[in-house]
Every structure is written in C-alpha cells, then in structure tokens.
Design a protein around this motif. Structure first.
Motif, short mmCIF file in Angstrom:
data_model
loop_
_atom_site.label_atom_id
_atom_site.label_comp_id
_atom_site.label_asym_id
_atom_site.label_seq_id
_atom_site.Cartn_x
_atom_site.Cartn_y
_atom_site.Cartn_z
N THR A 20 14.23 -59.23 95.88
CA THR A 20 15.77 -58.59 95.39
C THR A 20 15.77 -56.95 94.62
OG1 THR A 20 16.26 -60.65 94.73
CG2 THR A 20 17.16 -59.03 93.10
N ASP A 21 14.76 -56.85 94.75
CA ASP A 21 13.83 -55.43 93.98
C ASP A 21 14.26 -54.28 95.39
OD1 ASP A 21 13.75 -56.40 91.48
OD2 ASP A 21 11.79 -55.36 91.04
N ALA A 22 13.99 -54.73 96.46
CA ALA A 22 14.57 -54.02 96.87
C ALA A 22 15.43 -53.50 97.69
CB ALA A 22 13.42 -54.57 98.92
N ARG A 23 16.22 -54.49 97.73
CA ARG A 23 17.85 -54.65 97.46
C ARG A 23 18.44 -53.34 96.68
NH1 ARG A 23 17.20 -60.24 99.16
NH2 ARG A 23 18.03 -60.88 96.85
N ILE A 24 17.79 -53.32 95.73
CA ILE A 24 18.89 -52.81 94.46
C ILE A 24 17.75 -51.52 93.96
CG2 ILE A 24 19.74 -54.72 93.81
CD1 ILE A 24 17.80 -55.22 91.12
N GLY A 25 16.31 -51.07 94.78
CA GLY A 25 16.02 -50.18 94.87
C GLY A 25 15.89 -49.75 93.54
N THR A 26 15.16 -50.64 92.47
CA THR A 26 14.20 -50.41 91.40
C THR A 26 13.24 -49.95 91.85
OG1 THR A 26 13.35 -53.28 90.90
CG2 THR A 26 15.60 -52.03 89.74
N SER A 27 12.88 -49.68 90.55
CA SER A 27 11.09 -48.81 90.45
C SER A 27 9.81 -49.99 90.86
CB SER A 27 10.47 -48.60 89.48
OG SER A 27 11.51 -47.16 89.15
N ASP A 60 1.24 -59.30 94.59
CA ASP A 60 0.47 -59.68 95.68
C ASP A 60 1.97 -60.29 96.83
OD1 ASP A 60 -2.13 -58.30 96.34
OD2 ASP A 60 -3.37 -60.18 96.18
N ALA A 61 2.44 -61.07 96.17
CA ALA A 61 3.27 -62.29 96.27
C ALA A 61 3.84 -61.51 96.12
CB ALA A 61 3.99 -63.58 94.98
N PHE A 62 4.68 -60.63 95.24
CA PHE A 62 5.87 -59.69 95.01
C PHE A 62 5.46 -58.35 95.77
CE2 PHE A 62 8.32 -55.43 93.40
CZ PHE A 62 8.64 -56.11 92.58
N ASN A 63 5.04 -58.14 96.03
CA ASN A 63 4.43 -56.78 97.42
C ASN A 63 5.19 -57.20 98.50
OD1 ASN A 63 3.62 -54.53 95.12
ND2 ASN A 63 2.32 -54.81 95.67
N ASP A 64 4.63 -58.59 98.61
CA ASP A 64 4.95 -58.97 100.59
C ASP A 64 6.64 -59.05 100.33
OD1 ASP A 64 4.24 -60.73 102.48
OD2 ASP A 64 4.69 -62.62 101.65
N GLY A 65 7.43 -59.63 98.88
CA GLY A 65 8.67 -59.46 98.96
C GLY A 65 9.07 -57.72 99.04
N ARG A 66 8.65 -56.98 98.17
CA ARG A 66 9.16 -55.98 97.95
C ARG A 66 8.81 -54.63 99.12
NH1 ARG A 66 11.20 -51.65 97.35
NH2 ARG A 66 11.24 -50.72 94.55
N GLN A 67 7.71 -55.14 98.99
CA GLN A 67 7.14 -54.36 100.44
C GLN A 67 7.25 -52.72 99.92
OE1 GLN A 67 6.40 -54.81 104.34
NE2 GLN A 67 6.36 -57.11 103.45
N PRO A 68 6.58 -52.37 98.94
CA PRO A 68 7.23 -50.90 98.78
C PRO A 68 6.52 -49.80 99.08
CG PRO A 68 4.76 -52.03 97.91
CD PRO A 68 5.27 -53.41 98.50
N ASP A 72 14.59 -46.63 101.84
CA ASP A 72 15.96 -46.68 102.68
C ASP A 72 15.97 -45.18 102.57
OD1 ASP A 72 17.80 -46.98 103.19
OD2 ASP A 72 19.40 -47.71 101.95
N MET A 73 16.39 -44.73 104.45
CA MET A 73 16.06 -42.84 104.42
C MET A 73 17.48 -42.74 104.09
SD MET A 73 14.45 -42.89 107.95
CE MET A 73 14.67 -41.34 108.14
N GLN A 74 18.75 -43.41 104.62
CA GLN A 74 20.38 -43.53 104.24
C GLN A 74 19.76 -42.93 102.48
OE1 GLN A 74 22.42 -42.98 106.24
NE2 GLN A 74 23.79 -42.07 104.38
#
Length: 208
Positions: A20-27, A60-68, A72-74
């Motif tokens: 979810t964080d990855a989709r919305i781009g939070t820190s 580890d679990a969060f990073n697996d989902g977040r892919q930190p 997003d290049m756009q």
C-alpha cells in the motif's frame, strides 16, 4: 523473542502495508512507525514493547511488499516539471525506460541531445506503460555520457527529481560535472534523509 501466535498472519499484514505504501509513495517508516503498523492488525496482538527480533522480521516483510529501492519514474518527471524543466520518458531499446530532461541542444557533430538523461528503468506494463526504476542501477548525467552520478538507496521520486534538476542546472551553466550532491528533500517532519546516504558515501557521488 517469545513465540507469537499467528506470527505469519502478522508478517503478511505488514507485507500488505508495504504494498500500500508503495502505491501511494509514502516515505519508509521508522522503527516506531513500523511497530505501530503491526499494532493495527486485528488478528494478532503484538507486544507493547518493541522486540528487536520481531522488528527485524517486520522490516523484511514490509520491504518485501514496499520494494524500497524501486520508484515511479513518471512521478519523477512530474516533479521535474514542477521545477520548470522539460522532461519525458522514452524507451531506449527493448523495454528500457530513460528520462530525458532539461531541453534539447545540438552537439558538435549536429546531433540533437537533451541536457540530461537518467536511467535505466523498465516498463511494468505493455505499450511502455508504468515506468519504474531501481536505485541500485539508476544513473544521472549529461546526454553525452561524460559523467554520471548514482542516487542513494531508498530514494523517493521527489529526491531523484532534485538530483536531476541539480544536474540540469550544472549542465546549463556549463560546468564539467556535479561536484556536490544537493541536499535531498525531507518528506515528513522528523523523517531523516535516506540512511543509505550516510552508510554508503559513494552513492550520490560522481563517476567518470
């Protein structure tokens, strides 16, 4: 660490939070933020006090989902435009995505070049849609490839755009290279710049 009932359910919950964080781009969350995320789970009651072993599993679990390290290049292109510079993404062979920014000029042999290129990235969907990149591979520099800089790990699109803008200004002013990386923006109060920028001093530095 004591055995925690439904521990796998908790890790899956935190992994979903990372997506979810990855989709919305939070820190990236601090340790306390991540512990608070775990406490939002209704299926698992987490300990009140931070447990370092469990926290490591949660990270580890969060990073697996977040892919930190992925960004997003756009979103980078949108941020560059906010700084008043031209920028767009194009495919530069196969499925490779590259950012071209800073305006066009003609080089000594008559070829049209952009002030700055940044990449590589890739397109996550067909027809060159949804361009993403990874900080471990991403380089920024003049279109003539005279020099490049890397970006710190765990860098947000806003921070990548700040580096690209700094390189554009360096090139436009006629300087040979970016001698010092600009200070990266901070997303939220109390959230520091990427830890990787401190741990890996070579990141964000100049490469010939």
């Amino acid at each position: 660490m004591k055995a925690l009932p439904n521990r796998l359910d908790l890790l899956e919950f935190v992994r979903a939070a990372g997506k979810t964080d990855a989709r919305i781009g939070t820190s990236l969350p601090t340790d306390h933020d991540l512990w608070a995320v775990a406490h939002r789970s209704r299926r698992v009651v987490s300990p009140e006090q931070i447990d370092n072993d469990l926290l490591a599993e949660l990270r580890d679990a969060f990073n697996d989902g977040r892919q930190p390290t992925r960004f997003d290049m756009q979103a980078v292109v949108v941020e560059i435009a906010r700084h008043g510079h031209q920028a767009h993404i194009d495919h530069s062979g196969g499925n490779t995505a590259t950012i071209y920014a800073g305006g066009l000029h003609t080089d000594q042999i008559g070829d049209a070049r952009w002030a700055v290129t940044a990449g590589p990235g890739w397109f996550a969907k067909p027809d060159h849609q949804e361009p993403f990149a990874d900080t471990s591979e991403f380089q920024i520099g003049p279109d003539d490839d005279a020099w490049t800089i890397a970006v710190p790990d765990h860098t947000s699109p806003t921070e990548v755009a700040a580096l690209i803008v700094a390189v554009i200004e360096q090139v436009v002013e006629g300087h040979a290279r970016l001698t010092e990386s600009p200070p990266l923006p901070v997303h939220i109060p109390g959230h520091d710049q990427s830890d990787a920028a401190e741990e890996e001093p070579t990141r964000g530095q100049v490469h010939d």
